[in-house]
Scaffold this motif. Sequence first.
Motif, PDB file in Angstrom:
ATOM      1  N   ALA A  38      78.052  14.541  44.268  1.00 21.79           N
ATOM      2  CA  ALA A  38      78.588  15.795  44.822  1.00 21.79           C
ATOM      3  C   ALA A  38      77.623  16.948  44.562  1.00 21.79           C
ATOM      4  O   ALA A  38      77.400  17.806  45.433  1.00 21.79           O
ATOM      5  CB  ALA A  38      79.951  16.093  44.197  1.00 21.79           C
ATOM      6  N   PHE A  39      77.029  16.959  43.363  1.00 23.90           N
ATOM      7  CA  PHE A  39      76.068  18.011  43.023  1.00 23.90           C
ATOM      8  C   PHE A  39      74.786  17.860  43.851  1.00 23.90           C
ATOM      9  O   PHE A  39      74.288  18.826  44.434  1.00 23.90           O
ATOM     10  CB  PHE A  39      75.759  17.940  41.529  1.00 23.90           C
ATOM     11  CG  PHE A  39      74.648  18.850  41.083  1.00 23.90           C
ATOM     12  CD1 PHE A  39      74.766  20.221  41.187  1.00 23.90           C
ATOM     13  CD2 PHE A  39      73.482  18.324  40.545  1.00 23.90           C
ATOM     14  CE1 PHE A  39      73.744  21.067  40.773  1.00 23.90           C
ATOM     15  CE2 PHE A  39      72.459  19.157  40.128  1.00 23.90           C
ATOM     16  CZ  PHE A  39      72.587  20.527  40.237  1.00 23.90           C
ATOM     17  N   HIS A  40      74.261  16.641  43.931  1.00 23.92           N
ATOM     18  CA  HIS A  40      73.016  16.443  44.667  1.00 23.92           C
ATOM     19  C   HIS A  40      73.203  16.642  46.170  1.00 23.92           C
ATOM     20  O   HIS A  40      72.279  17.072  46.867  1.00 23.92           O
ATOM     21  CB  HIS A  40      72.445  15.054  44.367  1.00 23.92           C
ATOM     22  CG  HIS A  40      71.891  14.931  42.985  1.00 23.92           C
ATOM     23  ND1 HIS A  40      70.944  15.794  42.497  1.00 23.92           N
ATOM     24  CD2 HIS A  40      72.148  14.055  41.978  1.00 23.92           C
ATOM     25  CE1 HIS A  40      70.646  15.467  41.251  1.00 23.92           C
ATOM     26  NE2 HIS A  40      71.367  14.419  40.914  1.00 23.92           N
ATOM     27  N   PHE A  41      74.399  16.333  46.674  1.00 27.06           N
ATOM     28  CA  PHE A  41      74.707  16.613  48.075  1.00 27.06           C
ATOM     29  C   PHE A  41      74.623  18.114  48.335  1.00 27.06           C
ATOM     30  O   PHE A  41      74.034  18.561  49.314  1.00 27.06           O
ATOM     31  CB  PHE A  41      76.104  16.081  48.405  1.00 27.06           C
ATOM     32  CG  PHE A  41      76.583  16.434  49.790  1.00 27.06           C
ATOM     33  CD1 PHE A  41      76.023  15.846  50.911  1.00 27.06           C
ATOM     34  CD2 PHE A  41      77.594  17.362  49.967  1.00 27.06           C
ATOM     35  CE1 PHE A  41      76.455  16.173  52.182  1.00 27.06           C
ATOM     36  CE2 PHE A  41      78.038  17.692  51.239  1.00 27.06           C
ATOM     37  CZ  PHE A  41      77.466  17.095  52.347  1.00 27.06           C
ATOM     38  N   ARG A  42      75.199  18.886  47.421  1.00 25.26           N
ATOM     39  CA  ARG A  42      75.175  20.338  47.573  1.00 25.26           C
ATOM     40  C   ARG A  42      73.750  20.884  47.442  1.00 25.26           C
ATOM     41  O   ARG A  42      73.372  21.824  48.120  1.00 25.26           O
ATOM     42  CB  ARG A  42      76.101  20.975  46.534  1.00 25.26           C
ATOM     43  CG  ARG A  42      76.210  22.475  46.610  1.00 25.26           C
ATOM     44  CD  ARG A  42      76.577  22.991  47.996  1.00 25.26           C
ATOM     45  NE  ARG A  42      77.766  22.397  48.552  1.00 25.26           N
ATOM     46  CZ  ARG A  42      79.004  22.784  48.274  1.00 25.26           C
ATOM     47  NH1 ARG A  42      79.205  23.774  47.447  1.00 25.26           N
ATOM     48  NH2 ARG A  42      80.036  22.188  48.840  1.00 25.26           N
ATOM     49  N   ARG A  43      72.950  20.264  46.589  1.00 29.50           N
ATOM     50  CA  ARG A  43      71.580  20.728  46.371  1.00 29.50           C
ATOM     51  C   ARG A  43      70.600  20.158  47.387  1.00 29.50           C
ATOM     52  O   ARG A  43      69.461  20.604  47.470  1.00 29.50           O
ATOM     53  CB  ARG A  43      71.113  20.354  44.967  1.00 29.50           C
ATOM     54  CG  ARG A  43      71.973  20.907  43.853  1.00 29.50           C
ATOM     55  CD  ARG A  43      71.903  22.394  43.767  1.00 29.50           C
ATOM     56  NE  ARG A  43      70.712  22.840  43.063  1.00 29.50           N
ATOM     57  CZ  ARG A  43      70.347  24.104  42.947  1.00 29.50           C
ATOM     58  NH1 ARG A  43      71.070  25.042  43.520  1.00 29.50           N
ATOM     59  NH2 ARG A  43      69.259  24.430  42.299  1.00 29.50           N
ATOM     60  N   GLY A  44      71.024  19.144  48.160  1.00 25.63           N
ATOM     61  CA  GLY A  44      70.148  18.578  49.181  1.00 25.63           C
ATOM     62  C   GLY A  44      69.141  17.583  48.641  1.00 25.63           C
ATOM     63  O   GLY A  44      68.112  17.321  49.282  1.00 25.63           O
ATOM     64  N   ASN A  45      69.414  16.978  47.493  1.00 23.22           N
ATOM     65  CA  ASN A  45      68.478  16.016  46.901  1.00 23.22           C
ATOM     66  C   ASN A  45      68.738  14.631  47.491  1.00 23.22           C
ATOM     67  O   ASN A  45      69.516  13.838  46.958  1.00 23.22           O
ATOM     68  CB  ASN A  45      68.647  15.970  45.374  1.00 23.22           C
ATOM     69  CG  ASN A  45      68.262  17.286  44.740  1.00 23.22           C
ATOM     70  OD1 ASN A  45      67.621  18.105  45.372  1.00 23.22           O
ATOM     71  ND2 ASN A  45      68.650  17.490  43.495  1.00 23.22           N
ATOM     72  N   ARG A  46      68.080  14.313  48.571  1.00 23.08           N
ATOM     73  CA  ARG A  46      68.383  13.072  49.283  1.00 23.08           C
ATOM     74  C   ARG A  46      67.977  11.829  48.496  1.00 23.08           C
ATOM     75  O   ARG A  46      68.726  10.841  48.449  1.00 23.08           O
ATOM     76  CB  ARG A  46      67.664  13.064  50.636  1.00 23.08           C
ATOM     77  CG  ARG A  46      68.186  14.106  51.618  1.00 23.08           C
ATOM     78  CD  ARG A  46      67.283  14.138  52.831  1.00 23.08           C
ATOM     79  NE  ARG A  46      67.766  15.045  53.859  1.00 23.08           N
ATOM     80  CZ  ARG A  46      67.081  15.318  54.954  1.00 23.08           C
ATOM     81  NH1 ARG A  46      65.899  14.775  55.152  1.00 23.08           N
ATOM     82  NH2 ARG A  46      67.574  16.145  55.855  1.00 23.08           N
ATOM     83  N   LEU A  47      66.790  11.852  47.909  1.00 25.56           N
ATOM     84  CA  LEU A  47      66.327  10.656  47.204  1.00 25.56           C
ATOM     85  C   LEU A  47      67.195  10.369  45.979  1.00 25.56           C
ATOM     86  O   LEU A  47      67.498   9.211  45.677  1.00 25.56           O
ATOM     87  CB  LEU A  47      64.857  10.828  46.796  1.00 25.56           C
ATOM     88  CG  LEU A  47      63.873  10.953  47.976  1.00 25.56           C
ATOM     89  CD1 LEU A  47      62.455  11.171  47.458  1.00 25.56           C
ATOM     90  CD2 LEU A  47      63.924   9.698  48.843  1.00 25.56           C
TER      91      LEU A  47
END
Length: 893
Positions: free
Chosen positions: A651-660
């Motif tokens: 959920a955090f990486h989705f919000r931050r845009g960290n695809r890898l």
Amino acid sequence: MRLGAAKRRAVLAALALELNRVVSGDRLLWLVWDGSPPPQAKAALQGHIAQLRKVLVGGVVLITRAPGYVLTAERDAVDVFRFEDLVAAARDAPDERAVGLLTEALALWRGPLLADVPGAGVREAVTAKLDELRLVAVQELATRLFRLDRASEAVPGLRDAVAEHPLREPLVARLVLALHRTGRQAEALELFHRARERLAEELGVDPGPELRDAYQAVLAGDTAPTPVERGPVPAQLPREHRGFVGREPELSDLALNLAGDSAIGLLVGPAGVGKTALALRWAHRVAAQFPDGQLFVNLRGFDETEPLDPRTALVGFLRSLGLADSQIAADLEAQAAQFRSLLAGRRVLVFLDNARSAEQVRPLLPGSAGCQVLVTSRHRLDDLVVTEGASALHVQTLPAEGAECLLAAVLGRHRIEQEPDAVAELVELCDRLPLALRIAGARLASRPRWTVQSLVDELRDEQHRLSALELPEAGRGVHAALAVSYRELPEGAARLLRRLGLHPGTDLDSYTAAALLDINAVSARTHLRTLAYANLLHESTPDRYSRHDLVRLFTHHLAAGESDVDKAVSTSRLLDYYLHVADAARAHLSDHVRPFRSREHLPASFPELPSHAAALDWFTREEANLGLALDVALNSGQRERTWQLALCLDAFHFRRGNRLDRLALCRIGAVAAHDLGDAHAEATFLLRLGSTLAELGRIEEAVETCTRAAELAGDDRHLVVAALANLGYCLMADDRLDRAQATLLEALEIAREVGDERSQASVRNNLANVLLRKHQPEEALKHAAEALSLFTSVAPSKAHTATLHTVGTASLQLGRLDEALESYRAGLALAERLGDRYQEALCHREIGDVLEQSEGVEAAVPHWLAALNLYRDLRLADADDVARKLDPNTAAG
């Protein structure tokens, strides 16, 4: 000048006594309110400061300067400093001139010191030093008058001083001689015998040489002006360490902090950081400024044995200053008074190494204004800063360059230059800690055939790194030094240090510590502060504590001694704490959050996260720890905790845009959920995995994954909508536009049936993008506008930002540049508010493209550059496309 409130006089006095030096707010509160400031004291202090600024005149200015306040003026504006300057000027003046200066100085005393200042804090902070200096002035005036054959003028001042201090032998001796030289032998003899009896009764000692010599002069009828002899000049500084390197910034700080008389320098830091070596370097540099000697004692505050008793240290000092054992008082207070008396009027440097506590140090502080003190300790000794005005210097580990220079000093520059990469790694493996570096250097120096790389290979093994940095035959090393600090901890702090060995990261807050011990955060905070006080932890930001790598390995060693049951329970509590807070944070960042079922261990304390911004901040602070906690759960086979932690992080990486990062997390979560037999959780991860694959251009895998997610969704209609929406997105990315449109229309119908407005908005946005691909911007804009109207009834989300981007793109295709720019800028503002860095990059890129068309390249460059930096941070190939828009030098920067 009318000052009004009594406390205001105390504030002015405290500042005036530290003229032109910053006095911290905490020290002012302690001084003015006698060590017990009430809750409202800070506000009252600010009020007094404001009122003082209104009445101060004549070049006296009160300035706010971190961490407190400073009163600025010429020194002669304050009687105390005018007195000190007059006495100092008299030291090297001819007798006649010295008598005038000392008489003028003593005339400044017009009664008890600070008589109109309430409370004892301010008076106690300065009375001892100034009384000592006044007595020195009286003694020195008598000596000079003796030389001028004017002994009768010395009698009144000496008589008053002896009445106040009947056990101060230098004063008594001078009064005996003064009475004798004015023809009052009987009175002189009576004074001597009275003093001898009092010394025996109160201190259990005989008169010292100076008083005995005065008595003999009376008996012999010797009236010649006898100069008063100084005692021995000790030179006790140990030899400097041959391998000392660098530390020039710290030496400069010491020079600044110890400028002026009667200063106390406090050097604190962890074991092995080089406090003593640094203090010795400074002490040797300035030794010539202390012609009356340098005293040194190792207080053994952290040796294997008990710390040195201050009485023992004082006896050693008193002997060094010329007292015979029979003259040394029996109790600590009397010994401290003798010590201050012997140093009166002298310039002596006192070096107190390896101190355990302020209580151990305080009796060893001289009262003379000409003396300075150096104290080193592993403990912070904040009490000395507050009560004695010490200046604290926190000694850090060496910078990389300094650490390499230290190794070169041990091994020789040629050996260092042969393996620069290995040396750089060795420096970091030793935490840039001087003790560890010296041991590593010694091991290599005694084994000339070893390469630096061979030692690096040995130290890479975390299980044996501490033992490799020991000198077994000497019982010294990093582990031994840390073990002493650990043994001195109170039980609560010691228990926490052991449990920190179960924490996989390098930093934590009080809530995390509370979870490890199953206590509340207030109690945990006390233990953390104790560990920070002992320099086993470092408070990097308020309520956030970090530890050096070697300390981390030491805590692992301590944790290994705990029972398997205790370790397992503490680890479960730690994971459940992270899950509890991460789940609450996830609710602010994600749509359709289904709370996790109750965990085994509910934390006693946890941070409140009332907003989206608070949730994002917490995830940002704890990202590394959450990733390590996920590793712990994964490696120990805790599948449910594994997929739950993975979902929160996603959920955090989705919000931050960290695809890898999302790709790796979704694979971990999907496998854990599959192994657990939780179809709903597996479908959740697969649909997230599918959209991530699509964004990375792996369309075939994405379609397959989203299809599987739809199959696993079963009867959960919300999950079916999400799976179909993602599948439609993937099909669109593969240019299967008709099938994508049909899939999204199916998703939209189900979303309407279940009344899910957020999903309806997201699906309509996807439909709009399909229509844009079909070159139908008018229809696309209608769907996107409908989506925006739906988003107004729900909390802002990433899908809302994406829809603003879609509106901008549709407007652009219709040639409406101003409307496109407005939508992109609205999307950028929302993305920045949500912390969605991918959408930020996308909007910056599009704004740049529009500005290039409407205003030219120069207007576009700042937005393209912002997009480029964000894409690079996110490790996305889009960065290459943006870089091609920019000048090569700009893109490289």
